[in-house]
Design a protein around this motif. Structure first.
Motif, PDB file in Angstrom:
ATOM      1  N   ILE A 128     -13.420   1.604  -3.590  1.00 20.64           N
ATOM      2  CA  ILE A 128     -12.251   0.720  -3.596  1.00 20.64           C
ATOM      3  C   ILE A 128     -12.732  -0.713  -3.757  1.00 20.64           C
ATOM      4  N   ASP A 157      -8.515  -3.243  -7.229  1.00 20.68           N
ATOM      5  CA  ASP A 157      -7.553  -2.143  -7.074  1.00 20.68           C
ATOM      6  C   ASP A 157      -6.305  -2.612  -6.330  1.00 20.68           C
ATOM      7  N   LEU A 158      -6.501  -3.470  -5.335  1.00 21.80           N
ATOM      8  CA  LEU A 158      -5.358  -4.007  -4.592  1.00 21.80           C
ATOM      9  C   LEU A 158      -4.499  -4.886  -5.498  1.00 21.80           C
ATOM     10  N   ARG A 171       0.350  -8.270   1.448  1.00 23.84           N
ATOM     11  CA  ARG A 171       0.414  -6.886   0.988  1.00 23.84           C
ATOM     12  C   ARG A 171       1.269  -6.716  -0.269  1.00 23.84           C
ATOM     13  N   HIS A 199      -6.718  -5.338   3.221  1.00 19.71           N
ATOM     14  CA  HIS A 199      -5.771  -6.452   3.349  1.00 19.71           C
ATOM     15  C   HIS A 199      -5.919  -7.146   4.693  1.00 19.71           C
ATOM     16  N   TYR A 259      -9.282   7.307  -8.529  1.00 18.39           N
ATOM     17  CA  TYR A 259      -8.762   7.864  -7.277  1.00 18.39           C
ATOM     18  C   TYR A 259      -8.258   9.289  -7.528  1.00 18.39           C
ATOM     19  N   HIS A 267      -6.361   0.700   1.727  1.00 19.42           N
ATOM     20  CA  HIS A 267      -5.957  -0.591   1.156  1.00 19.42           C
ATOM     21  C   HIS A 267      -5.522  -1.556   2.253  1.00 19.42           C
ATOM     22  N   GLN A 268      -4.753  -1.059   3.232  1.00 22.02           N
ATOM     23  CA  GLN A 268      -4.301  -1.927   4.307  1.00 22.02           C
ATOM     24  C   GLN A 268      -5.487  -2.444   5.121  1.00 22.02           C
ATOM     25  N   PRO A 279       0.796  -1.237   0.000  1.00 26.89           N
ATOM     26  CA  PRO A 279       0.000   0.000   0.000  1.00 26.89           C
ATOM     27  C   PRO A 279       0.824   1.279   0.000  1.00 26.89           C
ATOM     28  N   ARG A 337      -2.599  -2.646  -7.870  1.00 29.64           N
ATOM     29  CA  ARG A 337      -1.460  -2.005  -7.186  1.00 29.64           C
ATOM     30  C   ARG A 337      -0.266  -2.949  -7.095  1.00 29.64           C
TER      31      ARG A 337
END
Length: 336
Positions: free
Chosen positions: A39, A43-44, A243, A323, A94, A319-320, A12, A47
């Motif tokens: 989100i 998206d994760l 992550r 996760h 975003y 994001h975290q 992230p 990334r």
């Protein structure tokens, strides 16, 4: 304008806030002043460089926004500056401003908040495809929803009730089981769901399974199906257990992903269906889905559950949060 960029593939912390020139809409395009950006797990994955078709860094993630029309490009009809809208994007959500094709922009009823609108496009359209068509859940049937406390899972639960499902089973972190029960979902263990389904259905299995996990998990879901059952696969989160991008995890889950033999499926009277909203090409079907979803939203038959709204500058924390499996429902970014 302000925007969040992915500076490189990774955890992230690779998300960074930056200033940029506000874009001008081209022909057939709409500039949206973003209030909320949704989100999604995609998206994760993007990334981390794991999402199909993800651009090379730097890029702006995000597939759905809600806000107001800031400007119109040439040949745009049916909208005016100041209209409240929801819009879909391939990437670029975003940000405080984003340009979207007119075909992906829909005017919002006054009764629909920006929070609810930003939670609708990806999660509820994916759930509609999985549950309604081609998932084809029928009144009196049963289903198993993996990730039932996530954005798509919450949406799928609500749509299953509209369809008249007899029983809804769901997997989620143990701390979310009480919440699932309050929604009318029967929790089953994530690590041993096949045995739990067999016991709960007296060995029959369920009529529909929704699987965003992939890998061996997909095969075990297939084996939970009753005769005539369908499994809808719409993700492979097993490739992203942490992550950071892990080549080992990617290879392991790719190797464990089942290759379904048509003869097996014929013999078992079971079907495997793939859903990828970003590559769905039946515009008429999606318009039908959107019309039905907004109708149910206004009538109160569906209601997106907003877990949390993070400031746009705190996209990394958001994001975290996902996760860490802390969310129940949708996580949004605030760019108002």
């Amino acid at each position: 304008m302000k925007r969040i960029i992915v500076t490189r593939y990774g955890p992230p912390e690779v998300l960074r806030l930056e200033e940029a020139e506000t874009p001008a809409p081209g022909e057939g395009e709409v500039l949206v002043r973003v209030a909320r950006a949704g989100i999604n797990f995609a998206d994760l994955l993007a990334r981390m460089g794991l999402y199909p078709g993800v651009p090379k860094p730097p890029f702006v993630p995000g597939h759905e926004v809600a806000g107001t029309v800031a400007a119109l490009g040439p040949a745009v009809a049916g909208l005016a500056v100041g209209d409240r809208v929801v819009a879909g994007r391939s990437f670029g959500g975003y940000a405080s401003h984003t340009v979207a094709p007119r075909a992906t922009v829909t005017r919002l009823p006054d009764s629909v908040s920006f929070d609810a609108a930003a939670a609708l496009p990806v999660n509820y359209l994916t759930a509609w495809l999985a549950v309604m068509h081609p998932g084809a859940l029928q009144p009196g049937e049963t289903l198993l929803i993996h990730g039932a406390a996530g954005g798509v899972g919450v949406a799928a639960t609500q749509l299953a009730k509209i369809c008249g499902a007899a029983r809804i089973f769901g997997t989620a972190s143990p701390g979310k089981h009480d919440w699932l029960r309050e929604q009318g979902v029967e929790p089953v263990p994530r690590d041993d769901f096949r045995a739990a389904i067999r016991e709960a259905t007296d060995g029959r299995g369920v009529d529909l399974v929704l699987d965003p996990v992939g890998g061996d998990h997909l095969l075990q879901g297939y084996r939970c199906l009753a005769s005539g059952g369908r499994i809808v696969t719409y993700g492979i989160s097993a490739m992203a257990p942490g992550r950071r991008r892990s080549r080992l995890a990617q290879l392991r889950e790719w190797w464990r992903t089942p290759r379904f033999n048509p003869l097996w499926m014929m013999g078992a009277n079971r079907a495997v269906i793939g859903v990828h909203l970003g590559r769905y090409r039946d515009a008429e079907r999606l318009q039908q889905a959107q019309t039905e979803l907004f109708g149910w939203l206004e009538s109160g038959e569906i209601a997106p559950r907003i877990d949390s709204v993070f400031p746009g500058a705190e996209a990394a924390k958001a994001h975290q949060h996902i996760h860490d499996r802390q969310n129940i429902g949708k996580v949004l970014l605030d760019f108002a």
